[in-house]
Design a protein around this motif. Sequence first.
Motif: not given
Length: 510
Positions: A123, A161, A164, A127
Amino acid sequence: MTIELMDTTLRDGEQTTGVSFNESEKLAMATMLLEELKVDRIEVASARVSDGEYRAVQKITEWAAKKGLLDKVEVLGFVDGRTSLEWIQSAGGRVINLLTKGSLKHVTGQLGKTPEEHVADIRKVLQAAEEMDIDVNIYLEDWSNGMIDSPDYVYFMLDQLQDSTIKRFMLPDTLGILNPDQVKEFCSSIITRYPNLHLDFHAHNDYDLAVANVYAAIKAGVQGIHTTINGLGERAGNAPLASVVGLVNDQLGVKTNIEEAKITKVSQLVESFSGIRIPTNKPLTGEFVFTQCAGIHADGDNKDNLYFNRLMPERFGRVRKYALGKTSGKANILKNLEELGIDLSSEEMKKVTERVIELGDKKETVTTEDLPYIISDVLKSSSIKEHIKVKNYSLQLTKGLMPLANVSIEIDGELHQETANGDGQYDAFMHAIWKIYEKLGKNHPVLEDYIVTIPPGGKTDALVETVISWEFKGKLFKTRGLDADQTEAAIKATVKMLNLIENGNLKIIN
């Protein structure tokens, strides 16, 4: 339905033992893969590998940006915070193929982390990638073992995920352990559970099942397939692009964006750069795959194309050939004589056929270019006129000095002599020949490939076969020389080449 093909020759293909591409070679292959072959995406490198790899990615991304193809260029990166991302961005890239762990064993054994810790690390990369405007695809490394030994872990990763910014979830059979039944079962289960994810399948060929597993993955419903040119790759390699294209188009009836006619050209370029020869029986790209050997096949083709299938050579920039050897019949020889524009009577054909079979029994190679010489010998005719003869030559090899050749040749009865240096004795010989040609204003061919076959077992008195490929005025052809000495064999092949050009007896081989 159109299957998306991602070619990883420049990354996974370069992991073939003994293969290393330089910057210029990588750029040349990248341009051909994207512009000529029309591959959907290419994976060109691994981040942080070397300065040379960095420069290669820079060259490719600079070219791709100018062509509007930058989104098609991908780089393998790692779960290392911003490090891989910064390397890729600095090299001009904007797509990372993030290598994550697809099995519980890899997470705990290699990373020493829990699944939750691994997801948290991923993650952070996602990001950072979003902040840097870098697109992310994700590899689930060792996914095949993950589905066998720890499917709950795989589902945990995808659950965490799936919402995402990841664009593609790539499912690799990292160790090449799966069979088609397992591939279809595992891919189907993931597609059923996560219908909105874009899934790629990445096959390895350890059990010689890579292409069969690709078939099963597509039947299950994956949208993308990973390939390499000539099946290059780690250990036994990856799924060959040529085989996958033939399979998808002919067996599955779905589409790709690949320009089939460019496959042979790209395949031969990668062969040259990698140093890994294409096996002669390699489907679609091997030298012999569009060659009929048995005489009954040539006879059937003459009558009604009885031995043709959907894999027509013209689709792949090739031509059909008919081999000459002990299984050849009259039909094979007729097909080759048609190429040369030579007509023989029934009795003459019988004699030539007997000689070809006799040579085949001795394990000698017979090519189309050999036929005029065989006809001349068998019929005691002048069907081959030797315009060019090598009268004398002296080859010198001295430690610390470049090899030297002194050559005297006769062209239509006129004697010419030259001396030249070279990187080797044969190279020096050729330089001397071309100096004579340049003085006479004659065009000469370019040597494309050079293969020497030496019998195994250390038999130093055995004959050496040298086969040389030449390109002349857009035609590619081969000549063969046989002698106890390698250089002598090469010179015999060269003299045959010079006379073939003078007589106009050339045949395109690809």
